[in-house]
Design a protein around this motif. Sequence first.
Motif, PDB file in Angstrom:
ATOM      1  N   TYR A 193      40.090   1.822  45.482  1.00 19.71           N
ATOM      2  CA  TYR A 193      38.834   1.409  44.848  1.00 19.71           C
ATOM      3  C   TYR A 193      37.912   0.715  45.847  1.00 19.71           C
ATOM      4  O   TYR A 193      36.719   0.983  45.907  1.00 19.71           O
ATOM      5  N   LEU A 194      38.492  -0.173  46.660  1.00 20.01           N
ATOM      6  CA  LEU A 194      37.660  -0.914  47.618  1.00 20.01           C
ATOM      7  C   LEU A 194      37.195  -0.007  48.763  1.00 20.01           C
ATOM      8  O   LEU A 194      36.136  -0.216  49.345  1.00 20.01           O
ATOM      9  N   ARG A 195      37.994   1.004  49.038  1.00 18.00           N
ATOM     10  CA  ARG A 195      37.651   1.929  50.104  1.00 18.00           C
ATOM     11  C   ARG A 195      36.625   2.967  49.652  1.00 18.00           C
ATOM     12  O   ARG A 195      35.635   3.230  50.336  1.00 18.00           O
ATOM     13  N   GLU A 196      36.870   3.555  48.451  1.00 17.00           N
ATOM     14  CA  GLU A 196      36.079   4.711  48.023  1.00 17.00           C
ATOM     15  C   GLU A 196      35.244   4.465  46.772  1.00 17.00           C
ATOM     16  O   GLU A 196      34.466   5.330  46.365  1.00 17.00           O
ATOM     17  N   GLY A 197      35.451   3.300  46.136  1.00 17.49           N
ATOM     18  CA  GLY A 197      34.673   3.022  44.929  1.00 17.49           C
ATOM     19  C   GLY A 197      35.155   3.790  43.714  1.00 17.49           C
ATOM     20  O   GLY A 197      34.455   3.869  42.703  1.00 17.49           O
ATOM     21  N   LYS A 198      36.329   4.387  43.798  1.00 18.01           N
ATOM     22  CA  LYS A 198      36.884   5.094  42.635  1.00 18.01           C
ATOM     23  C   LYS A 198      38.402   5.059  42.696  1.00 18.01           C
ATOM     24  O   LYS A 198      38.987   4.741  43.734  1.00 18.01           O
ATOM     25  N   VAL A 199      39.021   5.343  41.549  1.00 17.27           N
ATOM     26  CA  VAL A 199      40.477   5.410  41.500  1.00 17.27           C
ATOM     27  C   VAL A 199      40.847   6.733  40.837  1.00 17.27           C
ATOM     28  O   VAL A 199      40.454   6.989  39.699  1.00 17.27           O
ATOM     29  N   ASP A 200      41.577   7.570  41.562  1.00 16.57           N
ATOM     30  CA  ASP A 200      41.932   8.901  41.039  1.00 16.57           C
ATOM     31  C   ASP A 200      42.628   8.815  39.687  1.00 16.57           C
ATOM     32  O   ASP A 200      42.322   9.576  38.775  1.00 16.57           O
ATOM     33  N   ALA A 201      43.579   7.887  39.558  1.00 14.91           N
ATOM     34  CA  ALA A 201      44.359   7.790  38.325  1.00 14.91           C
ATOM     35  C   ALA A 201      43.450   7.517  37.125  1.00 14.91           C
ATOM     36  O   ALA A 201      43.648   8.073  36.039  1.00 14.91           O
TER      37      ALA A 201
END
Length: 572
Positions: free
Chosen positions: A73-81
């Motif tokens: 989340y902190l890296r990409e701003g999203k969480v796949d799960a």
Amino acid sequence: MRNGEVAQVFYDIADLIEMTEGDRFRPIAYRRAAREIEAMPEDIEKLWRQGGVDRLRQVPGVGQAIAEKIDQYLREGKVDALEKLQKEFPKGLVAVMRLRGLGPKRASVLWKALGITDIADLKRAAENRQIRRLKGFGEKTEQKILDAIKLHEEGQSRTLIAVAWPIGEEILAFMRDHARIDRAAIAGSARRMREAVGDLDLLVTSPEPVAAIRVFTTMPRVKEVVLAGETKATVILDSRLQADIRVLDPGSWGAGLQYFTGNKDHNIHLRTMAQSRGWKLDEYGIFEGERKIAGETEEGIYAAFGLPWIPPELREENGEIEAAAKGALPRLVELKEIRGDFHVHTNRSDGVDPIEAMVQAAVDLGYEYVGISDHSQSLVVANGLSPDALRMHRARIRAVNREFEGKIAVLAGTECDILEGGALDYPDDVLKELDYTVASVHSKFTLSEEEQTERVVKAIQNPFVNIYAHPTTRLIGSRDPIEIDLEAVMEAAAATGTAIEVNAYPNRMDLNGPNARMAKEKGCILAVDTDSHAHGQLGNMRFGVGTARRGWLGPEDVVNAWPLDRVRAFFR
DNA sequence: GCCGTTTTCGGCCCGACTGTTTTCAGTCG
């Protein structure tokens, strides 16, 4: 500070998992982690930058899987799960699930059986009498769903402790007048002195529980009875605040108070401890088989575990049980130890009462000293004082001090604005004529974290600044905290002998408990002030002290619990 | 998904109230 948004990711994941038929413990694990992240004073992004996934795993409730999700989340701003789950369910279904009386199971049934994807669909279906035909639902449930939608549309938020507490006291007084009540107390998050509460939890003992419940549900200010049984009831008050009451037998008073005070995680911890000893803990007591070990007093409940009584303000599952076991609980500051208030406004700036009325209110509270701190010149909207006006005001304060001689010491101060760039709103030669200076931010709330931190640190380093007030400038329910590196601010304050404020104005409560605890750990002295703008507001000190106690502060940590000589030396 | 002064696998707090059921599931705090 992005702890809130990170926590939200895991609350969302927990909500969605709950609607799948899967493991019921995974949502619990996600919510636990979310609560920890939300409550911790440290900036999670900073921890992550310093130590990556390994450092994140040190946060209680965060294991490898959740740490990796935070990392993503902190890296990409999203969480796949999360994105995967969001694809499985309609967007509006979580809101349906959150309606009062509905949960994941029923929301899922409504979606699958009637194709309901949001609250608007649900409302139509209920109005068209489609819901009553579903298995497990009926006419009453359909009506309750409509009621819940109405409640949702009205919108509900948390109620400030300074508003909720007096309502609780009023209800208990009414109960005592109209029912046979032996003992009565405010419990729940209000007793823990949270700055805002979602509902009001009340506990009474009575020889006639059913009659007591009837009195509660028929009080004049009840707008709606949500539920009413033989030992508990829930109502919505005219102020839209929800109030819950529990009626117990005197022999269960202590257990009930413990259970109803919470918080939930603290209680689960204790119940797990009971379990490991072969006991059971519930709101009636501690039981070994049929035998009751404790229950009459709260002290007895904790004593059964070999623990001292833990003050309610500490019961947040933040290490208080471990500290109690080690005999390392702090001796918390008490309201009666407060000797004064340094943040008080008069009608010379934006207060409503003259100096004398504010000072008299301080005398009535039994204070040894009170400081007058009106606004500085830049704060035009608050009628801030020019240097000349401040000199005249100071002379008036000195005169009032003579008038009250022998009763209380009146100090002349200011609440001086911190300008953009960190300069103060008065030159040093004006500040040095005063007994003390409170400095605070009232403008340029949107500076970058770096600029804001630099601004405040510079002000704190001014030798005339004694207290840095309402440090985050947040207003509960209306303004977010400024972006600022609180740890850097606290380190500067500790190094320069500047106190950090716990501001007890009801919608500020700033610093909050966890931040106050961090300030103490950074070596800071704190000042608990009311920021009163009317004489009646000095009484808000009790909530400030509650917040200080939530921050594990003792009398040594709080400058206005010190005698005046020591205060003066600290200010010098 | 997390966690360990009984456990690295097998647990995970506990009871009241309601509505729709013929004995209990769902929700709430």
